[in-house]
Design an enzyme around this catalytic site. Sequence first.
Site, PDB file in Angstrom:
ATOM      1  N   HIS A 101       0.874  -1.175   0.000  1.00 40.47           N
ATOM      2  CA  HIS A 101       0.000   0.000   0.000  1.00 40.47           C
ATOM      3  C   HIS A 101       0.913   1.227   0.000  1.00 40.47           C
ATOM      4  O   HIS A 101       1.977   1.194   0.622  1.00 40.47           O
ATOM      5  CB  HIS A 101      -0.821   0.136   1.284  1.00 40.47           C
ATOM      6  CG  HIS A 101      -1.799  -0.957   1.580  1.00 40.47           C
ATOM      7  ND1 HIS A 101      -1.460  -2.115   2.212  1.00 40.47           N
ATOM      8  CD2 HIS A 101      -3.137  -1.025   1.377  1.00 40.47           C
ATOM      9  CE1 HIS A 101      -2.532  -2.857   2.365  1.00 40.47           C
ATOM     10  NE2 HIS A 101      -3.573  -2.230   1.867  1.00 40.47           N
ATOM     11  N   ASP A 104       2.204   2.071   3.467  1.00 40.12           N
ATOM     12  CA  ASP A 104       3.166   1.200   4.179  1.00 40.12           C
ATOM     13  C   ASP A 104       4.565   1.512   3.687  1.00 40.12           C
ATOM     14  O   ASP A 104       5.529   1.379   4.419  1.00 40.12           O
ATOM     15  CB  ASP A 104       3.041  -0.317   3.942  1.00 40.12           C
ATOM     16  CG  ASP A 104       1.722  -0.829   3.506  1.00 40.12           C
ATOM     17  OD1 ASP A 104       0.748  -0.511   4.190  1.00 40.12           O
ATOM     18  OD2 ASP A 104       1.683  -1.571   2.509  1.00 40.12           O
ATOM     19  N   GLU A 268      -9.406 -13.617  -1.199  1.00 38.34           N
ATOM     20  CA  GLU A 268      -8.647 -13.933   0.023  1.00 38.34           C
ATOM     21  C   GLU A 268      -9.371 -14.996   0.829  1.00 38.34           C
ATOM     22  O   GLU A 268     -10.573 -14.889   1.084  1.00 38.34           O
ATOM     23  CB  GLU A 268      -8.462 -12.648   0.836  1.00 38.34           C
ATOM     24  CG  GLU A 268      -7.714 -12.884   2.126  1.00 38.34           C
ATOM     25  CD  GLU A 268      -7.222 -11.591   2.775  1.00 38.34           C
ATOM     26  OE1 GLU A 268      -6.826 -10.651   2.048  1.00 38.34           O
ATOM     27  OE2 GLU A 268      -7.230 -11.527   4.002  1.00 38.34           O
ATOM     28  N   HIS A 271     -11.335 -13.921   3.922  1.00 38.20           N
ATOM     29  CA  HIS A 271     -12.523 -13.129   3.571  1.00 38.20           C
ATOM     30  C   HIS A 271     -13.661 -14.047   3.119  1.00 38.20           C
ATOM     31  O   HIS A 271     -14.828 -13.783   3.408  1.00 38.20           O
ATOM     32  CB  HIS A 271     -12.198 -12.130   2.459  1.00 38.20           C
ATOM     33  CG  HIS A 271     -11.179 -11.104   2.845  1.00 38.20           C
ATOM     34  ND1 HIS A 271     -10.747 -10.128   1.978  1.00 38.20           N
ATOM     35  CD2 HIS A 271     -10.498 -10.898   4.001  1.00 38.20           C
ATOM     36  CE1 HIS A 271      -9.848  -9.352   2.585  1.00 38.20           C
ATOM     37  NE2 HIS A 271      -9.675  -9.818   3.810  1.00 38.20           N
ATOM     38  N   ASP A 296      -5.125 -13.690  -2.343  1.00 36.88           N
ATOM     39  CA  ASP A 296      -4.457 -13.342  -1.099  1.00 36.88           C
ATOM     40  C   ASP A 296      -4.487 -14.597  -0.234  1.00 36.88           C
ATOM     41  O   ASP A 296      -5.537 -15.010   0.271  1.00 36.88           O
ATOM     42  CB  ASP A 296      -5.149 -12.162  -0.403  1.00 36.88           C
ATOM     43  CG  ASP A 296      -4.570 -10.833  -0.858  1.00 36.88           C
ATOM     44  OD1 ASP A 296      -3.739 -10.830  -1.793  1.00 36.88           O
ATOM     45  OD2 ASP A 296      -4.920  -9.789  -0.274  1.00 36.88           O
ATOM     46  N   ASP A 309      -6.115 -13.580   9.548  1.00 36.76           N
ATOM     47  CA  ASP A 309      -4.989 -13.459   8.602  1.00 36.76           C
ATOM     48  C   ASP A 309      -3.809 -14.352   8.978  1.00 36.76           C
ATOM     49  O   ASP A 309      -2.670 -13.884   9.086  1.00 36.76           O
ATOM     50  CB  ASP A 309      -4.494 -11.998   8.540  1.00 36.76           C
ATOM     51  CG  ASP A 309      -5.359 -11.122   7.645  1.00 36.76           C
ATOM     52  OD1 ASP A 309      -6.016 -11.655   6.737  1.00 36.76           O
ATOM     53  OD2 ASP A 309      -5.362  -9.899   7.852  1.00 36.76           O
ATOM     54  N   ASP A 339      -1.076 -12.462   2.284  1.00 33.76           N
ATOM     55  CA  ASP A 339      -1.678 -11.393   3.085  1.00 33.76           C
ATOM     56  C   ASP A 339      -1.957 -12.016   4.450  1.00 33.76           C
ATOM     57  O   ASP A 339      -3.104 -12.338   4.791  1.00 33.76           O
ATOM     58  CB  ASP A 339      -2.961 -10.884   2.407  1.00 33.76           C
ATOM     59  CG  ASP A 339      -3.486  -9.631   3.084  1.00 33.76           C
ATOM     60  OD1 ASP A 339      -2.908  -9.224   4.104  1.00 33.76           O
ATOM     61  OD2 ASP A 339      -4.484  -9.067   2.593  1.00 33.76           O
TER      62      ASP A 339
HETATM   63  C1  XUL Z   1      -7.753  -6.398   4.365  1.00 31.59           C
HETATM   64  C2  XUL Z   1      -6.981  -6.848   3.219  1.00 31.59           C
HETATM   65  C3  XUL Z   1      -6.114  -5.810   2.599  1.00 31.59           C
HETATM   66  C4  XUL Z   1      -6.035  -5.891   1.119  1.00 31.59           C
HETATM   67  C5  XUL Z   1      -5.248  -4.783   0.480  1.00 31.59           C
HETATM   68  O1  XUL Z   1      -8.466  -7.394   4.980  1.00 31.59           O
HETATM   69  O2  XUL Z   1      -7.016  -8.001   2.846  1.00 31.59           O
HETATM   70  O3  XUL Z   1      -4.848  -5.901   3.171  1.00 31.59           O
HETATM   71  O4  XUL Z   1      -5.476  -7.098   0.700  1.00 31.59           O
HETATM   72  O5  XUL Z   1      -5.728  -3.529   0.816  1.00 31.59           O
HETATM   73 CO    CO Z   2      -6.066  -9.023   1.308  1.00 30.53          CO
END
Ligand code: XUL
Ligand code: CO
Length: 437
Positions: A101, A104, A268, A271, A296, A309, A339
């Site tokens: 990002h 970061d 992800e 998620h 991710d 995560d 991630d």
């Molecule tokens: C948040 C997430 C983020 C995105 C990038 O849950 O997964 O880190 O991958 O903004």
């Molecule tokens: Co992510």
Amino acid sequence: MPYFPEVASPIAYEGPSSKNPLAFKRYDAGKSIGGKTMAEHLRFAVCYWHTFVGTGQDPFGAPTLVRPWMSDPDPMRRAFDTLDAAFEFFTKLGVGFWCFHDRDLAPEGADFAESCRNLERLVAAAKVKQQETGVRLLWGTANLFSHPRYQAGAATNPDPHVFAYAAAQVKHALEATHELGGLGYTFWGGREGYETLWNTDMKREREHFARLLHMAVDHARQIGFTGQFYIEPKPKEPTKHQYDSDVAACLNFLREFDLMDHLKLNIETNHATLAGHTIQHELRAAREAGALGSIDANAGDELLGWDTDQFPTNVYLTATIMLELLAMGGFRTGGLNFDAKVRRQSHEPVDLFHAHIGGMDAFAKGLEIAQAIRDDGRLDRFMADRYAGWSGDLGRSVAEGRASLDDCDAYVRSNAEPVRHSGRQEFLENLINEFVL
Ligand code: XUL
Ligand code: CO
């Protein structure tokens, strides 16, 4: 002075019988699987945010993680030190890609112009590091959720001034990604959602979110960025309801606002779990829409209802993911981005190596299992047999739109009761386990 003195460069493949915790047991980058090397299939990326700037702070306690590269009191010197640590880590681990990002990589300055200058300086330094190491940028993104100005969202903020701030930030993050030769650019809807509908014009907010995506697509065209845009589904956290809640919601959003040609999905694992789906479901839904772009890679904890995560260690999970990926012919622009974050008790820098080595080995094994299942062919044959009726006269006339309700009525009257067939779920679960066990 290296930040990871205890780690030899690069981490070696020592095979399944090795007892060296700082060696790969399964991930053998150059090993060929189904015509491609493991490295080409898996395209591992390390994320900048959790791995280098995460602190281990949680709602109950202070930061725990020891991060020598984060010790300088000057934020810019800290950012350059962090960049050194990151590229030392990428090279020692032997990964081909990274993701970041904007915030970061470079700290926010006293005003927007200074934030942009900070980012440009770090991007210039990162570009040199990329050239020296050959590590490439999988995707970049903008952090549009941490600063208090984004408390009510970024593109979906009720105030157009905040929308403009977010859009300006995306412009610079996109240009940074382009400058670094990034293969993609990700939108994760940080706070693009709501806490309560009593204060939210959902229709307007979704339209504004789509507007930002169109503006980014237009800007990419203008600057010559040809990388892939992604949207990353997540149902909740930080807001109660995120507009990009799952793959189906994202696909609907992209179709509704004429964005299907421009964005694919970055999916992800944790998620998917939060959305009440399996990762297999989410990947399948995206793949079947031709929209599976990147992954991710992490894992949640089934006993906890939030985004933990964690690093993926479960080979059943990685095999499932790799089956979906192989079925679509592998990544084009995307990759497996970790991630994921180490637990706050794993506070030493070397724990970052244990975490990534474990994740990479789990995916390498998952790849081998998935390829073996495909080579074996029984799973594919079962599926083909199960739907074989659709190649017959009745099936084709229905599927091709030639049959009416009257035709079905006539067919049913002139035929006996349909024959039932077992779904063979347990048989198939055992078949998968033949390869996993
Ligand atoms: C948040 C997430 C983020 C995105 C990038 O849950 O997964 O880190 O991958 O903004
Ligand atoms: Co992510």
